[in-house]
Each structure stands twice: as structure tokens, then as C-alpha cells.
Enzyme design. Structure first.
Site, PDB file in Angstrom:
ATOM      1  N   ASP A 117      38.432  -9.089  26.759  1.00 52.28           N
ATOM      2  CA  ASP A 117      39.173  -8.613  27.925  1.00 52.28           C
ATOM      3  C   ASP A 117      38.406  -8.932  29.215  1.00 52.28           C
ATOM      4  O   ASP A 117      37.738  -9.963  29.298  1.00 52.28           O
ATOM      5  CB  ASP A 117      39.410  -7.098  27.775  1.00 52.28           C
ATOM      6  CG  ASP A 117      40.719  -6.650  28.384  1.00 52.28           C
ATOM      7  OD1 ASP A 117      40.801  -6.572  29.623  1.00 52.28           O
ATOM      8  OD2 ASP A 117      41.665  -6.360  27.633  1.00 52.28           O
ATOM      9  N   ASN A 168      54.295  -8.579  29.195  1.00 49.09           N
ATOM     10  CA  ASN A 168      55.093  -7.706  30.058  1.00 49.09           C
ATOM     11  C   ASN A 168      56.099  -8.474  30.907  1.00 49.09           C
ATOM     12  O   ASN A 168      56.343  -8.146  32.059  1.00 49.09           O
ATOM     13  CB  ASN A 168      54.173  -6.915  30.995  1.00 49.09           C
ATOM     14  CG  ASN A 168      53.172  -6.071  30.238  1.00 49.09           C
ATOM     15  OD1 ASN A 168      53.412  -5.694  29.101  1.00 49.09           O
ATOM     16  ND2 ASN A 168      52.052  -5.795  30.858  1.00 49.09           N
ATOM     17  N   SER A 192      49.572  -4.166  27.277  1.00 53.60           N
ATOM     18  CA  SER A 192      48.111  -4.159  27.171  1.00 53.60           C
ATOM     19  C   SER A 192      47.598  -2.805  26.714  1.00 53.60           C
ATOM     20  O   SER A 192      46.548  -2.705  26.076  1.00 53.60           O
ATOM     21  CB  SER A 192      47.476  -4.476  28.532  1.00 53.60           C
ATOM     22  OG  SER A 192      47.614  -5.821  28.867  1.00 53.60           O
ATOM     23  N   HIS A 194      40.792  -3.149  33.579  1.00 55.96           N
ATOM     24  CA  HIS A 194      41.658  -3.382  32.425  1.00 55.96           C
ATOM     25  C   HIS A 194      40.902  -3.196  31.110  1.00 55.96           C
ATOM     26  O   HIS A 194      41.319  -2.460  30.213  1.00 55.96           O
ATOM     27  CB  HIS A 194      42.239  -4.789  32.541  1.00 55.96           C
ATOM     28  CG  HIS A 194      43.358  -5.108  31.614  1.00 55.96           C
ATOM     29  ND1 HIS A 194      43.152  -5.568  30.347  1.00 55.96           N
ATOM     30  CD2 HIS A 194      44.709  -5.070  31.792  1.00 55.96           C
ATOM     31  CE1 HIS A 194      44.329  -5.808  29.765  1.00 55.96           C
ATOM     32  NE2 HIS A 194      45.287  -5.503  30.634  1.00 55.96           N
TER      33      HIS A 194
END
Length: 305
Positions: A49, A183, A250, A86
């Protein structure tokens, strides 16, 4: 150079007094199996990530190592700080510690290997992603630990044979890859809302549902969606030792990755190369159908009990 991106995520709010067990952790029945699975202890999850705040009070005890594949911080491979927030959020959903403060993750006793492939601008490369997957596949901890699962809450639009090969090599060594569906959805049964590596059959692709168990309108639909998990207003760890609610697939994927870490302990008597098949079969048999098209929900909502 082909690029990968953090999947666009809605920032909802900073939370000053978080609930200890977030609703998403409860929704997949994780607390009901903590006893029999020892909270995922003994397993290592690679969080591929944007990095992580490694000294966050809810994470620092579970982080076993990491590597920076980006040019952030002059390319210092030992500095994998999360400028985007994130990765810290994803890590907390998977494995925030059950301590006296903050929140608890799906697998609170798991170890986290932080592999930073996305820079402070939210951009990375396929090369970084492939290198991180190979790093996780070959990684060994100080006591000989191996990676059990990888969470990839990012992706790119292009199929890449080297990326696919890296995923297959990991799977042959018993490592399960979980990835966010993306998304860009419009809530229709289309087949063009595809990101990689989520679209590979060998990857567990996860869509998102809201607290009412409706499909998130943003959640990608395609024929390779395997499961859905909570992805709206998800509470987890955030940089500067805070907590935040975020929304996106996510946020759904790490619920499933944490579930995988718990299930590894249910099948630890098996040869590691055979565990992925047993874990996927368990998840499929226990998933709760929600009544949506399979291109939206796959096998249904992940349930651990």
C-alpha cells in the site's frame, strides 16, 4: 512506465473517541472466532500500500518489518512512512492490536509486513507492485516466519504477465492475495469495471457493502468479484496516531484479508500450499448471499461463523 494508483477513497471524518470494535469487524463475525484462531497469531500479512505509521499505538506491536519501494524520503528503503493515510487505515482493519486504547482489527494478533509501493502523490508503478509481491513471497522473518496473505487495496487498468506470474508464484507457496475490486462502479452488471490484480481468478476480489448491507454504489462489478465486506464509513487507524472513517473497496478488502489470517490457524495442520484452497472453500460455504447479482456480490458477504 505503467502506473498503479490508490483506489479513490472517500474521507469521512477523524474520530476522537473511537468504538473499540468497529462495526465492520463485528459484521463479519470476527470476534466469535478469535478464541479458536488465537486472533491470527503466528501469521504474517503483507500490506502492499502507501506505507504505514509504524509507531501508531494500535499497530506498533504487530509490525514485523517493511520495505519502501518508492522514491519518497530519498528512496530510503527502511522508511515506509504513510503520507496518504491509506495504508495505515488498511493495516488497522487487518491487525490493530486489542489493547487499552483505540480500535481492534479483524486479526488482532497477526504480524504486519509493510510494503510501500505508492508514493506521497498516490502513484506507484507495476514494477513496484511486482517487486513487492516477490519480496513478500520470499520474505523470512527473524524466527523463520513466512507471509500467509497479501492485501492489495490498489491497482491498475492493464493486465501484465509479470504481475500475473508473481501472483501465481505466491499462491504456489501458499500465500493468498486479497485485492479491492475498485471504486469506479455504477451498480450495473457490467464486465468492464476491471482492475488488476483484483481481476485475476487466483486473487480474492472484494467489493463493498454499507452498514445496511446494500452494495456501495461505487463498488466495481465484474464476473471475478468473489465476496463483499463492509466498506462504508469504516473506522480504523490513521496517521499522527489518530483514527478515521473512510469509505471504499479499499476498506472492504482488509476485512477479508484479516479473515484469511484467522482461517489460516484453523487449517494450520495442512501443508501450506493446500491452505488457500481450504480457506477459499470455507469463505464460500459461509458467505451470506445478499440477493444482488453475482457480478456485484460474488458469493456474498464474508462471514466467519
Amino acid at each position: 512506465m505503467k502506473k498503479i494508483f490508490l483506489l479513490p477513497t472517500e474521507f469521512d471524518e477523524i474520530v476522537k473517541e473511537p468504538e473499540k470494535i468497529p462495526y465492520g469487524v463485528k459484521t463479519i463475525d470476527a470476534p466469535q472466532v478469535w478464541g479458536e484462531t488465537n486472533g491470527g497469531a503466528g501469521n504474517v500479512v503483507a500490506v502492499i500500500d502507501s506505507g504505514c505509521q509504524v509507531d501508531h499505538p494500535d499497530l506498533r506491536g504487530n509490525i514485523i518489518g517493511g520495505y519502501n519501494f518508492t522514491n519518497d524520503d530519498q528512496g530510503d528503503t527502511s522508511n515506509y512512512y504513510d503520507y496518504a493515510g491509506h495504508g495505515t487505515h488498511v493495516a488497522g482493519t487487518i491487525g490493530a492490536i486489542d489493547n487499552e486504547t483505540g480500535v481492534v482489527g479483524v486479526a488482532p494478533n497477526v504480524n504486519l509486513l509493510i510494503l510501500k509501493v505508492v508514493d506521497k502523490n498516490g502513484v506507484g508503478s507495476y514494477e513496484n507492485l511486482i517487486n513487492a509481491i516477490e519480496y513478500a513471497t520470499n520474505w523470512r522473518g527473524p524466527m523463520g516466519e513466512k507471509v500467509s496473505a497479501m492485501n492489495i487495496s490498489l491497482g491498475g487498468p492493464e493486465d501484465d504477465p509479470n504481475l500475473y506470474s508473481a501472483i501465481l508464484k505466491a499462491l504456489r507457496k501458499g500465500i493468498i492475495t486479497v485485492a479491492a475490486a475498485g471504486n469506479y462502479g455504477d451498480n450495473r452488471a457490467t464486465t468492464d469495471e476491471i482492475l488488476y490484480p483484483a481481476a485475476y481468478k487466483e486473487v480474492i476480489q472484494v467489493g463493498a457493502v454499507d452498514p445496511n448491507l446494500a452494495i456501495g454504489p461505487f463498488s466495481n462489478s465484474n464476473i471475478e468479484v468473489d465476496f463483499v465486506a463492509p466498506g462504508s464509513n469504516i473506522l480504523s487507524t490513521f496517521p499522527i496516531s489518530t483514527y478515521a472513517r473512510l469509505t471504499g473497496t479499499s476498506m472492504a478488502a482488509p476485512h477479508v484479508t484479516g479473515a484469511v489470517a484467522l482461517l489460516y490457524n484453523a487449517f494450520n495442520a495442512c501443508d501450506q500450499s493446500k491452505i488457500p484452497g481450504k480457506v477459499f472453500d470455507y469463505l464460500s460455504r459461509h458467505a451470506r448471499p445478499l440477493g444482488f447479482r453475482s457480478t456485484l456480490e460474488g458469493n456474498g458477504l464474508v462471514q466467519l461463523s
